[in-house]
Scaffold this motif. Sequence first.
Motif, mmCIF file in Angstrom:
data_model
loop_
_atom_site.group_PDB
_atom_site.id
_atom_site.type_symbol
_atom_site.label_atom_id
_atom_site.label_comp_id
_atom_site.label_asym_id
_atom_site.label_seq_id
_atom_site.Cartn_x
_atom_site.Cartn_y
_atom_site.Cartn_z
ATOM 1 N N PRO A 76 -74.518 44.125 -17.958
ATOM 2 C CA PRO A 76 -75.490 45.214 -17.830
ATOM 3 C C PRO A 76 -75.338 46.226 -18.952
ATOM 4 O O PRO A 76 -74.249 46.458 -19.465
ATOM 5 C CB PRO A 76 -75.159 45.830 -16.474
ATOM 6 C CG PRO A 76 -73.730 45.478 -16.233
ATOM 7 C CD PRO A 76 -73.516 44.135 -16.877
ATOM 8 N N SER A 77 -76.462 46.818 -19.316
ATOM 9 C CA SER A 77 -76.478 47.812 -20.382
ATOM 10 C C SER A 77 -76.171 49.194 -19.820
ATOM 11 O O SER A 77 -76.612 49.548 -18.722
ATOM 12 C CB SER A 77 -77.845 47.828 -21.068
ATOM 13 O OG SER A 77 -77.936 48.913 -21.975
ATOM 14 N N ASP A 78 -75.414 49.961 -20.583
ATOM 15 C CA ASP A 78 -75.140 51.344 -20.204
ATOM 16 C C ASP A 78 -76.108 52.317 -20.881
ATOM 17 O O ASP A 78 -76.000 53.529 -20.712
ATOM 18 C CB ASP A 78 -73.705 51.727 -20.576
ATOM 19 C CG ASP A 78 -72.674 50.977 -19.738
ATOM 20 O OD1 ASP A 78 -72.973 50.689 -18.566
ATOM 21 O OD2 ASP A 78 -71.585 50.670 -20.264
ATOM 22 N N ALA A 79 -77.060 51.773 -21.632
ATOM 23 C CA ALA A 79 -78.029 52.637 -22.317
ATOM 24 C C ALA A 79 -78.979 53.265 -21.297
ATOM 25 O O ALA A 79 -79.358 52.622 -20.316
ATOM 26 C CB ALA A 79 -78.813 51.830 -23.341
ATOM 27 N N ARG A 188 -76.630 45.461 -28.080
ATOM 28 C CA ARG A 188 -77.507 46.608 -27.826
ATOM 29 C C ARG A 188 -78.939 46.127 -27.643
ATOM 30 O O ARG A 188 -79.444 45.321 -28.420
ATOM 31 C CB ARG A 188 -77.441 47.605 -28.979
ATOM 32 C CG ARG A 188 -76.083 48.286 -29.122
ATOM 33 C CD ARG A 188 -76.136 49.469 -30.087
ATOM 34 N NE ARG A 188 -76.634 49.088 -31.400
ATOM 35 C CZ ARG A 188 -77.808 49.446 -31.898
ATOM 36 N NH1 ARG A 188 -78.636 50.186 -31.179
ATOM 37 N NH2 ARG A 188 -78.176 49.060 -33.105
ATOM 38 N N VAL A 189 -79.597 46.645 -26.605
ATOM 39 C CA VAL A 189 -80.971 46.219 -26.292
ATOM 40 C C VAL A 189 -81.902 46.448 -27.466
ATOM 41 O O VAL A 189 -82.711 45.586 -27.823
ATOM 42 C CB VAL A 189 -81.496 46.987 -25.052
ATOM 43 C CG1 VAL A 189 -82.970 46.668 -24.813
ATOM 44 C CG2 VAL A 189 -80.672 46.652 -23.823
ATOM 45 N N ALA A 190 -81.811 47.617 -28.073
ATOM 46 C CA ALA A 190 -82.761 47.986 -29.115
ATOM 47 C C ALA A 190 -82.416 47.415 -30.484
ATOM 48 O O ALA A 190 -83.188 47.575 -31.430
ATOM 49 C CB ALA A 190 -82.857 49.511 -29.207
ATOM 50 N N ALA A 191 -81.271 46.749 -30.594
ATOM 51 C CA ALA A 191 -80.866 46.221 -31.895
ATOM 52 C C ALA A 191 -81.852 45.171 -32.385
ATOM 53 O O ALA A 191 -82.281 44.298 -31.627
ATOM 54 C CB ALA A 191 -79.476 45.616 -31.800
ATOM 55 N N ALA A 192 -82.216 45.279 -33.662
ATOM 56 C CA ALA A 192 -83.066 44.251 -34.258
ATOM 57 C C ALA A 192 -82.234 42.998 -34.444
ATOM 58 O O ALA A 192 -81.182 43.039 -35.089
ATOM 59 C CB ALA A 192 -83.610 44.733 -35.600
ATOM 60 N N PRO A 193 -82.643 41.881 -33.857
ATOM 61 C CA PRO A 193 -81.821 40.663 -33.973
ATOM 62 C C PRO A 193 -81.716 40.203 -35.410
ATOM 63 O O PRO A 193 -82.684 40.233 -36.178
ATOM 64 C CB PRO A 193 -82.577 39.650 -33.109
ATOM 65 C CG PRO A 193 -83.971 40.165 -33.022
ATOM 66 C CD PRO A 193 -83.878 41.653 -33.092
ATOM 67 N N GLY A 194 -80.532 39.791 -35.801
ATOM 68 C CA GLY A 194 -80.316 39.349 -37.165
ATOM 69 C C GLY A 194 -81.079 38.082 -37.497
ATOM 70 O O GLY A 194 -81.443 37.297 -36.611
ATOM 71 N N ARG A 195 -81.300 37.865 -38.785
ATOM 72 C CA ARG A 195 -82.049 36.697 -39.245
ATOM 73 C C ARG A 195 -81.191 35.726 -40.045
ATOM 74 O O ARG A 195 -81.709 34.753 -40.590
ATOM 75 C CB ARG A 195 -83.234 37.155 -40.088
ATOM 76 C CG ARG A 195 -84.233 38.024 -39.313
ATOM 77 C CD ARG A 195 -85.421 38.396 -40.177
ATOM 78 N NE ARG A 195 -86.386 39.223 -39.449
ATOM 79 C CZ ARG A 195 -87.532 39.670 -39.975
ATOM 80 N NH1 ARG A 195 -87.825 39.385 -41.250
ATOM 81 N NH2 ARG A 195 -88.350 40.410 -39.248
ATOM 82 N N THR A 196 -79.900 35.982 -40.109
ATOM 83 C CA THR A 196 -79.014 35.085 -40.857
ATOM 84 C C THR A 196 -79.013 33.707 -40.204
ATOM 85 O O THR A 196 -78.690 33.594 -39.014
ATOM 86 C CB THR A 196 -77.584 35.638 -40.876
ATOM 87 O OG1 THR A 196 -77.597 36.957 -41.440
ATOM 88 C CG2 THR A 196 -76.675 34.739 -41.692
#
Length: 358
Positions: A76-79, A188-196
């Motif tokens: 679960p997220s704490d955000a 993190r929910v808002a993190a932009a997923p990496g593209r590597t």
Amino acid sequence: MRVPARFGGLGGLAVPVVAAPMAGGPSTPELVAAVTAAGGLGFLAAGYRSAAAMTEEIHRLGELTGRPFGVNLFVPSDAPSGTAPVAAYRERLRPEAERHGVLLPAAVAPDRDDWDAKIAALTADPVPLVSYTFGLPSPDEARALRAAGTYQIGTVTSAAEARLAAAAGMDALCVQGPEAGGHRGTFRVAAAPGRTPLPELLAEVRAVSGLPLIAAGGIADGPAVAAALRAGAAAVQLGTAYLCADEAGTSAAHRAALTDPGFTGTVVTRAFTGRAARGLRNAFIDRYEPYAPAVYPEVHHLTRPLRAAAAERGDTAAMHLWAGTGHRLARTGPAAETTRELWRAAQSAPGPSASTDR
């Protein structure tokens, strides 16, 4: 139920193929049992299930196999929840709800996915493996499961997350590349997923951690399995490849969509749940992706009535159709045979033998 054998590590797998946990129905005890019977490893998906429902599935699986298996938990997220963005998205979706004849929830209560009860259940009655998605357990929780003899795997999408997982005492890492279907496991929910791409991501994680690695993302055939093992993975994890298996709980509409030429590809979207997830591009995504807030699990609960109504009608234009980039290679038939065939094809793939690179 039969007491499952303890897990001796990824290097002990006869077939280094892992059936990914696919929450929402596709992962069933029968699917996990079939993959383990073929020498691989399978995971039950506890996400979106209560602790009681998780325990029931564990007991069912224990009746089917005495081999090691895993359970995957959503951390679960704490955000803080984004009440205003979710309310605005609800208004945006109102015409869609009216077309489907459903009511959207006026408010969404906080939801920790029954986390505390699941940890308590898995500590009291341990399973061989537990993996984590969307983050990591607390130090006390990790210690409790370790003391119970459980092998723990952290899902990571970057080298930075890998460092955190190693520091948390994980026994192995599942390295999830951008090609993977379903939710990206970003902490993190808002993190932009990496593209590597996955091969490069494996190298980046290997540079910061000596833990055994499971490669995940877009792997759907023997050559891809062999390539991931040569890149340093101890095992590979496949989800989309098993969506059409006889034992999977995937709906008929979802199965058909995976090979439907009308779906031209996959895309990463927050439109259905608020978290970045890869699925077949459809009309719902095209209409609502620009407006979907990065708020999870509130958006997941908000859109649930819409998705349920679409699924009931088999309306693939409005369903969430999670799929990785290798979705055209999803196989029908028994999951055990798919597992064996993948390994046979990997061993005969061009290049150094897959079996000698583990």
